[in-house]
Structure formats: C-alpha cells, structure tokens
Scaffold this motif. Structure first.
Motif: not given
Length: 340
Positions: A70-78, A96-100, A102-105, A167-174
């Motif tokens: 439901r969002t476009n740009r905001i990063r999403l974290t625990s 990693a699934t969340l990253d996929l 969200s498109g790497g967020r 595996r996530p979109v981001q090369a190294s999941l923060p």
C-alpha cells in the motif's frame, strides 16, 4: 538525516475516556498510519515486536508486508525483532520476502526486546539471555552474506550447506543492532560494523554520548570505515499544532503506560513533573509543536556527535487514530522542513 515513525501497535484503553477498539481495527489503523507517513514524505516506518495482550505487533513482518503493498517509497523495518527468541532462518526469510514485496525497502533492527515475554513463550531460558542473542545474530549475519550456510551452535540445529531462500532485492539486507544502555551492546555493534539504533525513552540524551563514542571507537579498532558506523535514535514523540495541545494529548496516556509498566518493574510513579522534564529542551521526549520538536532533533544530532536516523515512537499512549494521523502529517510537512 532520515526521519520516521515507530509503532508498537499498542491497544490499551484511552487514559481519559476508557474507550478501547478491537484488535482488527487497530491493525487497520496502523496500516493507514504507514500510508500517511509514506504520503507525508517520511523516510522509514518501524513496527515493534511484543507478545502481550496490550500490543498487537507480535508478527511485525506480516504487518509490514501488508503496508508494503500500500506504499511506494517509505522504508519498512522492525523495531525491534526479538532475535533471541526467534529462528534466524525464518527471520531472514520473512524480511527477504518483505524486501521482494516492497521492491527493496526492508530492514531489520535486531535486539533482545524490552520485555521478557517471548522467552518462555518460545521455550527459552532467561539464563541464556546473552548467549542466545550472540549466537543467533552470528547466524543471521551469516545467512545474509551467504546463500548456502554452514554453521553450528548451542541453541539451534546446525546448518550443513542448506540454501536459505528467497534472497532479497537488496544486495545486502540492512541489519541494525537495537540497544538500550548496556556498554557491551554498543561495543558489539561497533566491532561487527553494524548500524546502531539506540532506544532513548527518558532522561537526557547527552548521557548516551559516551556509549555512542564507545561504539565508534570499537568500530574504528575493528577496521570499519567511519561512514559505516551510523547511529539512529528511537525516541518517544508526538507533534501537535501547539505545545499545549501536544502535552494535553499525550501526557495522560504516557503516564498511564509508564505507571503500568512500572508496577511490573518496580519503578517509582511517573508524574506530570517527569513528563514535563522530558518535554523540556534538555529532555528526551520529542513532544511539542513543530518548531520545538525540530530544535530537539537538532539538539540530539549535536549532543550525540551526528546521527543518521531518528524515529518517533508514537504508541507510548493509546491516542485516537485521527490524532496520530494529524501528528504524522505535521512531522512530514512541518517538522522536517523546519529541521532541514
């Protein structure tokens, strides 16, 4: 500096009216709050993890995944993942699934939690408090950096080359390390070269400067470049149109929440004097009108030697959903421009 929101999805009765909403409605509300933060231009939204009747955030990755769609740009974290009581394989797979989605967020803030409820719930002993976290953090970092993992430890069955997917979109999941006030935790984060998320819920922020310096020195000694050693702050906050309105809105629920937790932990009563000290320019609370709060953020940055992220923990009281939306909007449209 990134500016964002953290929510524990608290669902206790309103301190003034006694009104309480259903858990389903609270979940719907927090998703709308994340959408609002995204539209307001905020940088990050975090969901905590608790396993108590008065919180609705026991599965943060699921809430964040719903928000990702439901969002476009905001990063999403625990904020934070209670890693000690979880399986690092599942934590990585979830985020990693969340990253996929969200498109790497996606990001993880790994910690040990401020309550002990998760440990007996998942069959762990508090006697292993430190060794559980040390071991599971090691495995989580190993999984992040390697698809096929060989690893053995005390608290979990070994991995003998199994692949961990997706595996996530981001090369190294923060992965940030969430800490309270224990020096060893700051040193651990620095030694590992992990970004540091410091929870400051009271007192004066300046008292954390020696601990943050300890983190930076440990990172330097371990050979990590200074730009890798970034610091974030998680602080209780709420913004209204005026200082008076912010105090009137937040103070009753804030004192109720801290007094209820205080009964469990043996704290002295939290009073209006304590609250006002936190709101003062020297205090830790990011509470007030937009200009006052923007100055507080700048003072955090100055006192702590430069910070890269600050998040408003907006669920210290069960505020009405409409007030939370108004506050999020003010942070994005008034606080951020004044601060910058």
């Amino acid at each position: 500096m990134q500016i964002g929101i953290d929510s524990f999805v608290i669902n206790t009765p309103d301190a003034i009216t006694g009104q309480v909403i259903s858990t389903a409605e609270r979940i719907r509300n927090v998703l709308e709050e994340i959408e609002c933060a995204d539209r307001a231009g905020l940088d990050v939204f975090g969901i905590g993890e608790h396993h108590r009747a008065d919180f609705a955030d026991s599965a943060p990755a699921i809430i964040l995944a719903a928000a990702a769609a439901r969002t476009n740009r905001i990063r999403l974290t625990s904020a934070v993942t209670v890693l000690s009581a979880d399986d690092p394989v599942r934590v990585f797979q979830d985020f990693a699934t969340l990253d996929l989605i969200s498109g790497g967020r996606a990001e993880i803030v790994a910690g040990r939690g401020s309550f002990a409820d998760a440990y007996p719930l998942f069959g762990y002993s508090l006697e292993d408090y430190d060794s559980l976290f040390t071991e599971k953090l090691d495995l989580l970092l190993r999984i992040r950096d390697n698809t096929e993992v060989r690893w053995s430890g005390k608290h979990r069955a070994p991995l003998t080359g199994q692949g961990v997917y997706p595996r996530p979109v981001q090369a190294s999941l923060p992965i940030w390390l969430g800490v309270g006030g224990t020096p060893a935790s700051f040193i651990r984060a620095g030694t590992l070269g992990l970004p540091l998320m410091v929870a400051i819920i009271g007192g004066e922020p300046a008292r954390f400067r020696p601990l943050i310096d300890l983190y930076r020195e440990a990172g330097r000694k371990a050979g990590h470049p200074p730009e890798q050693l970034i610091v974030g702050i998680h602080a209780i906050g709420y913004v209204a149109g005026t200082m008076q309105q912010a105090v009137e809105d937040l103070a009753p629920g804030y004192m109720h929440t801290f007094n209820e937790v205080g009964k469990e932990r043996g704290w002295p009563p939290t009073t209006m004097a304590h609250f006002k000290a936190g709101v003062s320019p020297q205090g830790a609370l990011l509470v007030g009108d937009p200009e006052h709060v923007a100055r507080k953020i700048a003072s955090y940055d100055e006192k702590l030697g430069g910070i890269s992220r600050i998040t408003f923990q907006m669920s210290a009281a069960s505020l009405p959903h409409e007030r939370l939306l108004e506050s999020i909007q003010l942070i994005g449209t008034k606080v951020v421009p004044v601060f910058k």
